[in-house]
Design an enzyme around this catalytic site. Sequence first.
Site, PDB file in Angstrom:
ATOM      1  N   ASP B 191       0.811  -1.204   0.000  1.00 11.96           N
ATOM      2  CA  ASP B 191       0.000   0.000   0.000  1.00 11.96           C
ATOM      3  C   ASP B 191       0.851   1.264   0.000  1.00 11.96           C
ATOM      4  O   ASP B 191       0.411   2.318  -0.436  1.00 11.96           O
ATOM      5  CB  ASP B 191      -0.898  -0.032   1.231  1.00 11.96           C
ATOM      6  CG  ASP B 191      -2.012   0.982   1.127  1.00 11.96           C
ATOM      7  OD1 ASP B 191      -2.628   1.026   0.052  1.00 11.96           O
ATOM      8  OD2 ASP B 191      -2.231   1.726   2.090  1.00 11.96           O
ATOM      9  N   LEU B 272      -8.721   5.365   0.991  1.00 11.79           N
ATOM     10  CA  LEU B 272      -8.765   6.529   0.118  1.00 11.79           C
ATOM     11  C   LEU B 272      -7.455   6.747  -0.599  1.00 11.79           C
ATOM     12  O   LEU B 272      -7.373   7.532  -1.531  1.00 11.79           O
ATOM     13  CB  LEU B 272      -9.089   7.772   0.944  1.00 11.79           C
ATOM     14  CG  LEU B 272     -10.577   8.013   1.178  1.00 11.79           C
ATOM     15  CD1 LEU B 272     -10.768   9.208   2.078  1.00 11.79           C
ATOM     16  CD2 LEU B 272     -11.308   8.235  -0.143  1.00 11.79           C
ATOM     17  N   ARG B 273      -6.412   6.064  -0.137  1.00  9.11           N
ATOM     18  CA  ARG B 273      -5.102   6.288  -0.720  1.00  9.11           C
ATOM     19  C   ARG B 273      -5.119   6.031  -2.228  1.00  9.11           C
ATOM     20  O   ARG B 273      -4.477   6.733  -2.995  1.00  9.11           O
ATOM     21  CB  ARG B 273      -4.069   5.402  -0.046  1.00  9.11           C
ATOM     22  CG  ARG B 273      -2.670   5.906  -0.212  1.00  9.11           C
ATOM     23  CD  ARG B 273      -1.693   4.850   0.197  1.00  9.11           C
ATOM     24  NE  ARG B 273      -1.735   4.596   1.625  1.00  9.11           N
ATOM     25  CZ  ARG B 273      -0.930   5.206   2.493  1.00  9.11           C
ATOM     26  NH1 ARG B 273      -0.070   6.063   2.055  1.00  9.11           N
ATOM     27  NH2 ARG B 273      -1.001   4.940   3.769  1.00  9.11           N
ATOM     28  N   GLY B 274      -5.899   5.023  -2.631  1.00  5.86           N
ATOM     29  CA  GLY B 274      -5.988   4.685  -4.042  1.00  5.86           C
ATOM     30  C   GLY B 274      -6.526   5.857  -4.859  1.00  5.86           C
ATOM     31  O   GLY B 274      -5.995   6.191  -5.914  1.00  5.86           O
ATOM     32  N   THR B 277      -3.949   8.704  -5.027  1.00  9.05           N
ATOM     33  CA  THR B 277      -2.835   8.358  -5.901  1.00  9.05           C
ATOM     34  C   THR B 277      -3.256   8.403  -7.360  1.00  9.05           C
ATOM     35  O   THR B 277      -2.539   8.921  -8.208  1.00  9.05           O
ATOM     36  CB  THR B 277      -2.310   6.958  -5.568  1.00  9.05           C
ATOM     37  OG1 THR B 277      -2.092   6.887  -4.178  1.00  9.05           O
ATOM     38  CG2 THR B 277      -1.031   6.657  -6.304  1.00  9.05           C
TER      39      THR B 277
END
Lengths: 539, 335
Positions: B191, B272-274, B277
């Site tokens: 991740d 939410l990182r996806g 990014t």
Amino acid sequence: MNQLARAHTALALLAMDPALGGLVIRARAGAVRDAVLAALPPHTRLRPAMGAEALEGGIDVSATLSSGTLTQTRGLLARSGAFVLAMAERAEPYLAARLAATLDAEGARILIALDEGIGEEALPPALSDRLAFRVDLEDCALGDITPAPIWPAPALLAQVCTPDDLAHTLVLLAVRLGITSLRAVGFALRATRAHAALMGRLEPIEDDMTAAVALVFAHRATQLPAQQEDAPNDSPPEEPQTPPDEEHQESLPQDIMLDAVLAALPPDLLAKLNAGGTDRGASGSGAGQKKIGNRRGRPLPARDGGPAQGRVDLIATLRAAIPWQTLRAREAPHRTGPHIRAIDLRRKRYVDLSDRLLIFTVDASGSAAMARMGEAKGAIELLLAEAYARRDHVALIAFRGAGAEMLLEPTRSLVQTKRKLADLPGGGATPLAAGLLAALAMAQQARRKGLTPTIITLTDGRANMALDGTANRAEASADARTAARALCAARVEAIVIDTGRKSEPALMQIADIIGGSYLPLPRADARSLSTAVTRALED
Amino acid sequence: MKQPFPFSAIVGQEDMKRAMILTAIDPGIGGVLVFGDRGTGKSTAVRALAALLPPIAAVKGCPVNAARRADCPDWAVIAGDEMHEIPTPVVDLPLGASEDRVTGALDIEKALTNGEKAFQPGLLARANRGYLYIDEVNLLEDHIVDLLLDVAQSGENVVEREGLSIRHAARFVLVGSGNPEEGELRPQLLDRFGLSVDVASPTDIEQRIEVIKRRDAYENDYTAFMVRWQAEDAMLRDRITAARVALKQLDTPEQSLRDVAELCIALGSDGLRGELTLLKAARAYAAFRDDTALTRGHIRDVAALALRHRMRRDPLDDAGSGTRVARIVAETLGS
């Protein structure tokens, strides 16, 4: 060309062009290997157990302590000349990665890896991929030993030209042999030129190419070219077919080279390829498998003791010496720097949890075999996918008919599992004892590598095939109980999963003898199986 | 010494090259993971990356390459306020590196010779404001992984050991490479990588021949080869520098945010990182293409890079996650 002559040629080519990386010599220690190594110029010998300090250099403890000024040692990797890695099959990922980086960084280093592996043991693929050549001296006898040949006046390598279509031919040949790594093609190209130079030619001829591909491609082949395999099943040999839609003109030199590779194929590899088991070439080691705990990992507090018993922990040593500084300075006022005595020395200790190995031993007999094997495979993949944090390795043994067979060697790689378990055999009698003993053998081997094995047996019935191969229920059950006692004596953790519709008392008894748990799990599917195993392991 | 193989001269592997260019444009994307077979040019690409990165200005003598005198750590002995230009650091983290070497530790030389308690900075200090490259990242020791996860999260390296109490900035872009056959990566570490790429040997014969020819030219006709390709690298570097500027002016229409969110929901990517990014990567890509506004096309082109490794894995599904992303992207955003 026999193996010894191959070894001599390979060494001569390496001397000509060090960018070829090196040579793997597969052989036990002995006169034959020594004879080959005798031809090497001065070199640095490396051992698999060497740590970062030995390789990269560090502080020379005794010199520093006695002189009172910092003295560094030069790491072995900083030395010039060739490296010889003894017992290369035991090299850990760290050493392999470090050596690979050294070879990558400086094109002029060569590595001779001495591989004494038995069976599937071999040096890490990351390293063998970077070495152009491999010879197998296992079958060479003392009488075969010949001195290294004298080469005709060698030409300058830099002046040797590259034929235009050479790259093209080599790439096509590699594809036909199922060699995916492009490094191999690059090596073959270099080897062709080096061979020409060795022979005193400025323009490589066919001989140079055949010699090069025989040395570089033969041991890397993962498939035989299509027409070779199809020939026996196709039309009778009297009417040879023209090769289908391939340009005849172009394929001619390729065929000569192909013959050279085929002639040089190691016999065991040839057998494997003919049997259709192509392995897809990439048999990764399954990481961590060779790793033995307690040599690195989380450091423990240092302990006192001389340097003979391990690596010195300098910080702890200094700390131990500090309280005495004033006193000792009074005793030896002429000395500068800290006063450290042997009594202050502390050595390093490490702890590393050993990884777990789950050995699935699956009954592949009878009519439900296909389903059970399929679910076992699914469960293995699920466990692998879910278990990386727990660091589990898995292996699969199937027993059916006359005996047991290892279908998946211990691995942690989901990719490898999927490749190897593509199709599973099934049907026949139930040799439970043979399955248990195979699992035990693997468990003991795993223990030696520092893993903690657990055997998971999946079956739905009673043993009906004895160890000696006779179909006799009573004897088979007795054998199974004996095998169970052997497991118990070896203190191997075990789980017996009964996939039968109603629970089988004989199996319960077996589980009881092993001292493991018994789980009735009718109509087990992959998910319930992996959940049950996880739960049983956590208990 | 020989310069590394030029980035522009790498044949094919468009995904890998694109991912690296995007992180060079916006380091905030957070690194690249390259997974694939041996001999596909993974290490070559990472080592070539250094030549593409524009130099940075740093305080002379600062162990963490700080941009301002005020940012230098208090334990460092720095002579003056002088600045100098250095290449963006690309630091190799070797597999067997000890914790001492990664985080830094007591300076043994000073301790031994002067009896002085000083801190010797480690790899994390050197990698600050640059790249940290881990080859064979899937074989990295667990306790080093834990340490990296923590530092990558906080952007600060804290050393509390051997009587030292030290902290310094450690913001770096993680670049990892590895061979999936040798082991999987922990999801937490997975991740932390912004983008992920799967590389394979080219299947096209012509491409394979070109790879061999260029490699051969690099080794045997070094000077001419480097003149030719370093010029290409310089052009690429200029494009990256220009894209960094253009990125600040790039329009992000409301619709794009909606597209990104919908895509992430449809894919069921965790967290939410996806989304962040993907948005950053798409913006960097648009800037690189010299477009003035973010469009659906940009998102579509980088979706697999940003999301492939964030999906819940279904080990019983034989198709790669890249294929799944492509399918869902086509369903959600149209093709």
